[in-house]
Enzyme design. Structure first.
Site, PDB file in Angstrom:
ATOM      1  N   ILE A  64       1.232  -2.284   7.883  1.00 53.46           N
ATOM      2  CA  ILE A  64       2.441  -2.001   8.659  1.00 53.46           C
ATOM      3  C   ILE A  64       3.046  -0.642   8.352  1.00 53.46           C
ATOM      4  CG2 ILE A  64       3.109  -4.376   9.195  1.00 53.46           C
ATOM      5  CD1 ILE A  64       4.901  -4.340   6.722  1.00 53.46           C
ATOM      6  N   SER A  70       1.932   5.603  -0.437  1.00 52.55           N
ATOM      7  CA  SER A  70       1.708   4.163  -0.414  1.00 52.55           C
ATOM      8  C   SER A  70       1.212   3.675   0.936  1.00 52.55           C
ATOM      9  CB  SER A  70       3.006   3.423  -0.742  1.00 52.55           C
ATOM     10  OG  SER A  70       3.824   3.363   0.408  1.00 52.55           O
ATOM     11  N   SER A  71       0.688   2.460   0.910  1.00 51.05           N
ATOM     12  CA  SER A  71       0.386   1.754   2.161  1.00 51.05           C
ATOM     13  C   SER A  71       1.091   0.412   2.065  1.00 51.05           C
ATOM     14  CB  SER A  71      -1.112   1.508   2.298  1.00 51.05           C
ATOM     15  OG  SER A  71      -1.792   2.739   2.351  1.00 51.05           O
ATOM     16  N   ASP A 177      15.660   9.750   0.025  1.00 54.55           N
ATOM     17  CA  ASP A 177      14.828   9.702   1.233  1.00 54.55           C
ATOM     18  C   ASP A 177      15.442   8.746   2.259  1.00 54.55           C
ATOM     19  OD1 ASP A 177      12.687  10.499   2.778  1.00 54.55           O
ATOM     20  OD2 ASP A 177      11.247   9.147   1.854  1.00 54.55           O
TER      21      ASP A 177
HETATM   22  P1  ADP Z   1       6.522   4.826   1.755  1.00 56.05           P
HETATM   23  O1  ADP Z   1       6.893   5.275   0.398  1.00 56.05           O
HETATM   24  O2  ADP Z   1       5.062   4.921   2.012  1.00 56.05           O
HETATM   25  O3  ADP Z   1       7.365   5.444   2.836  1.00 56.05           O
HETATM   26  P2  ADP Z   1       8.065   2.411   2.243  1.00 56.05           P
HETATM   27  O4  ADP Z   1       8.525   1.580   1.113  1.00 56.05           O
HETATM   28  O5  ADP Z   1       9.073   3.248   2.935  1.00 56.05           O
HETATM   29  O6  ADP Z   1       6.822   3.267   1.760  1.00 56.05           O
HETATM   30  O7  ADP Z   1       7.388   1.485   3.332  1.00 56.05           O
HETATM   31  C1  ADP Z   1       6.749   2.043   4.472  1.00 56.05           C
HETATM   32  C2  ADP Z   1       7.048   1.200   5.695  1.00 56.05           C
HETATM   33  O8  ADP Z   1       6.600  -0.142   5.483  1.00 56.05           O
HETATM   34  C3  ADP Z   1       8.530   1.056   6.007  1.00 56.05           C
HETATM   35  O9  ADP Z   1       8.993   2.130   6.789  1.00 56.05           O
HETATM   36  C4  ADP Z   1       8.586  -0.251   6.750  1.00 56.05           C
HETATM   37  O10 ADP Z   1       8.213  -0.079   8.097  1.00 56.05           O
HETATM   38  C5  ADP Z   1       7.494  -1.055   6.060  1.00 56.05           C
HETATM   39  N1  ADP Z   1       8.094  -1.893   5.004  1.00 56.05           N
HETATM   40  C6  ADP Z   1       8.317  -1.557   3.720  1.00 56.05           C
HETATM   41  N2  ADP Z   1       8.885  -2.550   3.040  1.00 56.05           N
HETATM   42  C7  ADP Z   1       9.031  -3.567   3.926  1.00 56.05           C
HETATM   43  C8  ADP Z   1       9.570  -4.884   3.851  1.00 56.05           C
HETATM   44  N3  ADP Z   1      10.034  -5.382   2.694  1.00 56.05           N
HETATM   45  N4  ADP Z   1       9.568  -5.641   4.975  1.00 56.05           N
HETATM   46  C9  ADP Z   1       9.078  -5.167   6.117  1.00 56.05           C
HETATM   47  N5  ADP Z   1       8.554  -3.945   6.256  1.00 56.05           N
HETATM   48  C10 ADP Z   1       8.530  -3.144   5.179  1.00 56.05           C
HETATM   49 MG    MG Z   2       9.323   5.239   3.331  1.00 53.51          MG
END
Ligand code: ADP
Ligand code: MG
Ligand code: ZN
Length: 541
Positions: A64, A70-71, A177
């Site tokens: 998603i 990260s992924s 961020d």
């Molecule tokens: P990155 O450091 O790669 O940006 P994030 O923690 O922002 O990682 O997560 C990337 C994406 O994954 C988010 O923008 C969101 O769409 C999805 N995501 C992250 N955590 C959650 C969660 N707990 N529930 C649903 N979607 C999530």
């Molecule tokens: Mg993010």
């Protein structure tokens, strides 16, 4: 919660007593999923291989999110017979510094789980692979819903964002961020969650122990700059590019005219705001050309880091491994030099100018940029691929004189070849809202030439980049948001426009926006103050 940062090998970390209620899946079932893309299927298989214990607990359904560090995957966990829980699994890139990973986790465990801050359920680790398991919050794409939000929904959105920011700031966490893809919003459930502490830093009195060991970007950059090339000047590098301006400047002369090409901006750090000798003016075009060089410099740097990390496998099993302490070996390890900078369009002026003492005020600026998108219907509002362009774009809204003046208060001198007046925020937003589009308001690229920087756009933001590429009416010149409406008719979002409440936007809205986009971090409104702002008068915490 004690020892909550010891990341255990081969089994879930027990953040909650629920752990024992997980039922081990039949492992033969674990590769049965509905896949959308073969690439995603492969990534999921790789994740199961890298962290096999995940297969005992989760069915990974889909990818998603994918960022630089990260992924994120959607998974389900079988809690009891018949009841499935949706979980978000964040797989951190294996080259991340252990302290960085532990600090991200500590932010979630200590500040998360309430007041719209995402919590954490478990953490898994095998070798250098770390997976954080969080409750899954289904959420909207900001761009899809932007123009369909009623004014009341915008108030609620901002109120809930400030609630989250108040909480993390109380813990001495600077998120760094803040942007829509890191603030999840479930419109139907009216649920919100601030996620992604991958860039977080601590205030001087932070309550998050591990943030004390996370190097600031400014420190990292000065460190890498000193290593990369000897620089006797006290010049603030705008992106860490090598000082090879003569070539770049000659290249500039032949380049086509682009927005901001005329506005030459330069930042110097000097005592009492005085300029340091031997200055060179770098304009935005040469900055763009310098990019290739910048990138190669960074590649060299991260190559060095990678090598360091892989040549010292013992560092993974040092004294502090699987404990809640950080040992001296780990503390002395080089931190990742690749700048983990936020998205330029959301960065505060003091961040763009690399002011060394950055506070929680930088998150409030970012919240202001989100608010600006909500009030103007444009996202991303500032579409800049580098800091200098972002600064130039801020000047077109807040004024060049005002920006220069504010920068003085935090010890930075900005030179700008052109005076740009400040905009009236209400007029600006109403003008933009009047145009039938949610295309970006400001972009550094000219019509038909847009080239979104893939490194800076997350998967969740790609639709925005797509809009930039396909919109015919790309803004030009120094008032780019005034571009005509040709090509703005394309509606990529699914929701119908909602005019409710937009006819009489109160002055309080623009007053709050003005206080968020205060160029001076020392006087910028705090999250706690914002919640008490008259804009939210009938709302309660
Ligand atoms: P990155 O450091 O790669 O940006 P994030 O923690 O922002 O990682 O997560 C990337 C994406 O994954 C988010 O923008 C969101 O769409 C999805 N995501 C992250 N955590 C959650 C969660 N707990 N529930 C649903 N979607 C999530
Ligand atoms: Mg993010
Ligand atoms: Zn250690």
């Amino acid at each position: 919660m004690e020892a909550s940062l010891g990341i255990q090998m081969d089994e879930p970390m027990a953040f909650s007593p629920l752990r024992d209620r997980f039922q081990a899946d039949d492992s033969s079932k674990k590769y049965e999923h509905n896949f959308k893309l073969p690439g995603v299927k492969k990534d999921i298989e790789k994740l199961y291989e890298a962290v096999p214990q995940l297969g005992n607990v989760f069915k990974i359904k889909d990818k998603i999110g994918e960022g630089t560090f990260s992924s994120v995957y959607l998974a389900t966990a079988q809690l009891q017979v018949g009841s499935e829980e949706k979980i978000a699994l964040k797989h951190l890139i294996p080259t991340s510094h252990p302290i960085r990973i532990a600090a991200e986790l500590q932010c979630l465990t200590e500040a998360g789980g309430q007041d719209n801050v995402m919590g954490v359920k478990y953490c898994f680790r095998k070798n250098d692979h770390v997976v954080i398991a969080m409750p899954y919050l289904e959420h909207e794409s900001f761009l899809d819903i932007l123009n369909s939000l009623s004014f009341q929904e915008v108030r609620e959105y901002m109120f809930n964002l400030f609630k989250a920011l108040k909480r993390i700031h109380h813990f001495g966490i600077v998120h760094r961020d803040v942007k829509p893809s890191n603030f999840l919003y479930n419109r139907r459930l009216k649920k919100y969650a601030l996620v992604d502490f991958g860039l977080a830093q601590g205030t001087h009195d932070t309550k998050i122990e591990l943030l004390k060991f996370v190097q600031s970007e400014a420190q990292q950059e000065s460190c890498s700059r000193n290593k990369a090339h000897v620089s006797t000047e006290n010049k603030i590098s705008l992106s860490g590019s090598a000082p090879k301006e003569p070539d770049l400047r000659s290249a500039t002369k032949t380049s086509v005219k682009r927005p901001y090409a005329n506005a030459q901006i330069q930042i110097k750090q000097g005592k009492d705001g005085k300029l340091v000798k031997q200055s060179k003016t770098v304009d935005v075009i040469s900055r763009k050309l310098a990019k290739k060089k910048t990138v190669s410099t960074k590649v060299v740097n991260s190559g060095v880091i990678k090598k360091t990390a892989s040549s010292c496998p013992t560092s993974l099993t040092c004294d502090c491994y699987a404990t809640d302490k950080v040992c001296t070996i780990c503390l002395s390890r080089h931190q990742q030099v690749a700048p983990r900078a936020g998205t330029p369009g959301f960065r505060a002026p003091e961040v763009l100018t690399k002011c060394p003492n950055q506070t929680t005020a930088i998150d409030m600026w970012s919240a202001g940029v989100i608010f600006l998108s909500l009030l103007s219907g444009r996202y991303p509002f500032y579409k800049a691929s580098d800091d200098l362009t972002a600064l130039a774009q801020i000047m077109t809204i807040r004024g060049s004189r005002e920006t220069i003046q504010a920068a003085k208060t935090f010890g930075k001198s900005i030179l700008c070849s052109k005076e740009i007046p400040a905009q009236d925020l209400r007029k600006l937003c109403e003008r933009l809202r009047g145009q039938p589009s949610n295309a970006p308001a400001l972009t550094s690229d000219t019509q038909g030439r847009a080239s979104p920087d893939p490194a800076s756009s997350e998967k969740t933001d790609q639709k925005a980049s797509y809009l930039v590429q396909t919109s015919r009416a790309q803004p030009l010149g120094n008032s780019p948001y005034e571009g005509d409406s040709r090509g703005y008719g394309n509606r990529f979002h699914e929701c119908p426009a909602n005019l409710e409440g937009w006819g009489e936007v109160p002055d309080e809205a623009y007053d709050l926006l003005d206080k968020l986009l205060d160029l001076n971090p020392a006087s910028r409104i705090t999250a706690e103050e914002a919640l008490l702002h008259p804009f939210f008068k009938d709302m309660s915490l």
